[in-house]
Design a protein around this motif. Structure first.
Motif, short mmCIF file in Angstrom:
data_model
loop_
_atom_site.label_atom_id
_atom_site.label_comp_id
_atom_site.label_asym_id
_atom_site.label_seq_id
_atom_site.Cartn_x
_atom_site.Cartn_y
_atom_site.Cartn_z
N MET A 1 0.84 -1.27 0.21
CA MET A 1 -0.08 -0.08 -0.07
C MET A 1 0.81 1.29 -0.02
SD MET A 1 -2.80 -1.46 2.83
CE MET A 1 -3.63 0.23 2.99
N SER A 2 0.50 2.16 -0.91
CA SER A 2 1.58 3.21 -1.09
C SER A 2 1.37 4.21 0.14
CB SER A 2 0.88 4.05 -2.15
OG SER A 2 -0.59 4.69 -1.99
N ASP A 3 0.34 4.17 1.17
CA ASP A 3 0.22 5.12 1.94
C ASP A 3 0.87 4.68 3.19
OD1 ASP A 3 -1.71 3.44 2.53
OD2 ASP A 3 -3.37 4.87 3.14
N MET A 4 1.75 3.55 3.35
CA MET A 4 2.21 2.99 4.38
C MET A 4 3.50 3.89 4.71
SD MET A 4 0.62 0.38 5.25
CE MET A 4 1.49 -0.98 6.15
N ILE A 5 3.91 3.72 6.02
CA ILE A 5 4.89 4.67 6.51
C ILE A 5 6.01 3.75 6.99
CG2 ILE A 5 5.58 6.01 8.60
CD1 ILE A 5 2.89 7.32 8.42
N ARG B 1 16.10 -2.01 12.22
CA ARG B 1 15.45 -2.60 11.15
C ARG B 1 14.15 -1.86 10.55
NH1 ARG B 1 11.57 -7.46 13.49
NH2 ARG B 1 10.27 -7.59 11.73
N GLU B 2 14.12 -2.21 9.21
CA GLU B 2 13.06 -1.25 8.55
C GLU B 2 11.67 -1.91 8.63
OE1 GLU B 2 13.81 0.09 4.69
OE2 GLU B 2 15.33 1.19 5.24
N ILE B 3 10.86 -0.97 9.15
CA ILE B 3 9.49 -1.47 9.26
C ILE B 3 8.48 -0.59 8.72
CG2 ILE B 3 7.60 -1.47 11.38
CD1 ILE B 3 9.74 -2.87 13.11
N GLU B 4 7.33 -1.39 8.01
CA GLU B 4 6.44 -0.58 7.42
C GLU B 4 5.15 -0.56 8.18
OE1 GLU B 4 4.92 -2.47 3.93
OE2 GLU B 4 5.71 -0.91 2.75
N ALA B 5 4.41 0.56 8.54
CA ALA B 5 3.40 0.84 9.41
C ALA B 5 2.35 1.53 8.89
CB ALA B 5 4.15 1.65 10.82
N GLN B 6 1.21 1.42 9.39
CA GLN B 6 0.11 1.93 8.84
C GLN B 6 -0.01 3.42 9.44
OE1 GLN B 6 -3.20 -0.69 9.89
NE2 GLN B 6 -2.50 -2.18 8.72
N ALA C 1 2.83 -0.59 15.69
CA ALA C 1 3.72 -0.96 14.73
C ALA C 1 4.93 -2.09 14.55
CB ALA C 1 4.24 0.26 13.91
N ALA C 2 5.43 -1.79 16.05
CA ALA C 2 6.55 -2.84 16.08
C ALA C 2 5.96 -4.04 16.41
CB ALA C 2 7.34 -2.23 17.81
N CYS D 1 3.55 3.55 23.24
CA CYS D 1 2.13 3.29 23.36
C CYS D 1 1.22 4.70 22.75
CB CYS D 1 1.65 3.02 24.53
SG CYS D 1 1.56 3.91 25.90
N THR D 2 1.95 5.78 22.88
CA THR D 2 1.09 6.92 22.66
C THR D 2 1.64 7.92 21.28
OG1 THR D 2 2.34 8.40 24.19
CG2 THR D 2 0.28 7.36 25.06
N THR D 3 2.73 7.41 20.88
CA THR D 3 3.46 8.11 19.98
C THR D 3 2.97 7.56 18.36
OG1 THR D 3 5.32 8.65 21.20
CG2 THR D 3 5.60 9.09 19.12
N PRO D 4 2.54 8.32 17.57
CA PRO D 4 2.00 7.72 16.19
C PRO D 4 3.27 7.70 15.41
CG PRO D 4 0.92 9.82 16.86
CD PRO D 4 1.90 9.73 17.80
N VAL D 5 3.25 6.78 14.56
CA VAL D 5 4.47 6.64 13.54
C VAL D 5 4.23 7.72 12.73
CG1 VAL D 5 4.48 4.06 13.80
CG2 VAL D 5 2.98 5.09 11.88
N ALA D 6 5.79 8.21 12.13
CA ALA D 6 5.93 9.20 11.44
C ALA D 6 6.76 9.08 10.26
CB ALA D 6 5.95 10.49 11.99
N PRO D 7 6.59 9.36 9.12
CA PRO D 7 7.68 9.01 8.16
C PRO D 7 9.08 9.07 8.45
CG PRO D 7 6.00 10.08 7.17
CD PRO D 7 5.65 10.37 8.66
#
Ligand code: FES
Length: 236
Positions: free
Chosen positions: A1-5, A12-17, A25-26, A63-69
């Motif tokens: 999905m293109s909007d993944m972060i 380690r590279e991780i793809e997150a929503q 995400a972890a 637990c409270t921090t959203p993922v960001a690019p």
């Protein structure tokens, strides 16, 4: 999905929503970030700080921090492990946690974290506070000696059960979980099936008449460390 972060955790590279927190995400990728006040399905509270990670060099609760690019997250470092271990040790001395006499032993997340972090005895002096036990309710008791103020019962009662049976009162060392009644737990509309009863990670809220239904030695953390289900990819 293109909007993944894309983020990295411990290199380690991780793809997150985009809607996920760092902890979620972890977890989706089999990386365990220790936690206590976090519970799946509840709005994160960010109070225990066990899940502290470094995000681009700054401490944040996972637990409270959203993922960001482009986030660079450090989780498994000696410094963070020492910080978490200190918090766990402080929780043990701040309350009265007599694991050998506690029905929650083996199913207790605080005890399990202590095992995972190799804590045999806390390095701080015990405070031995005097706290209430309320066993007035027909089916449930609350022992505040074991309460770690994670707020999982507060959030579960409010957001899942829609009842507001529990709430925090007081500040600092006086902070405690109060009940929505003049005096006793039996005066509330708490029911044994409520999510708030299940939410307690320690032995502060217990069901009556089911003690030791699962024998010691066969309990959740008796054989596998806490977090091993996440690391095995079994917890989403
Ligand atoms: Fe994140 Fe408690 S689990 S602050």
């Amino acid at each position: 999905m293109s909007d993944m972060i894309q983020i990295t955790i411990d290199g380690r590279e991780i793809e997150a929503q985009p809607s996920q927190t760092i902890l979620e995400a972890a977890q989706n990728k089999g990386v365990y970030i220790p936690r206590l006040c976090y519970m799946k399905g509840l709005i994160p509270h960010g109070s225990c700080r066990i899940c502290t990670v470094m995000v681009n060099g700054r401490p944040q609760s996972a637990c409270t921090t959203p993922v960001a690019p482009g986030q660079v997250v450090e989780n498994n470092t000696d410094k963070l492990m020492a910080l978490r271990k200190n918090i766990i040790e402080m929780l043990f001395v701040e309350g009265n946690h007599y694991c050998m006499y506690c029905e929650k032993s083996g199913n207790c997340e605080l005890q399990a974290l202590a095992y995972r972090f190799g804590i045999a005895a806390p390095k701080y002096p015990y405070l031995f506070p005097q706290r209430d036990v309320d066993a007035s309710h027909r089916d449930v008791l609350i022992d505040r000696n074991r309460c770690i103020l994670c707020g999982r019962c507060v959030r579960s009662s409010r957001d899942v059960d829609g009842k507001h049976v529990f709430e925090f009162v007081g500040r600092g060392p006086e902070k405690r979980v109060a009940i929505n009644a003049e005096a006793k737990l039996s005066d509330t509309n708490l029911e044994v099936r409520d999510a708030a009863v299940e939410a307690c990670p320690v032995g502060a809220i217990l069901k009556k008449r089911v003690g030791y239904a699962v024998p010691v030695g066969q309990r959740m953390y008796d054989h596998e460390p806490i977090g091993s289900d996440v690391e095995a990819g079994a917890a989403k």
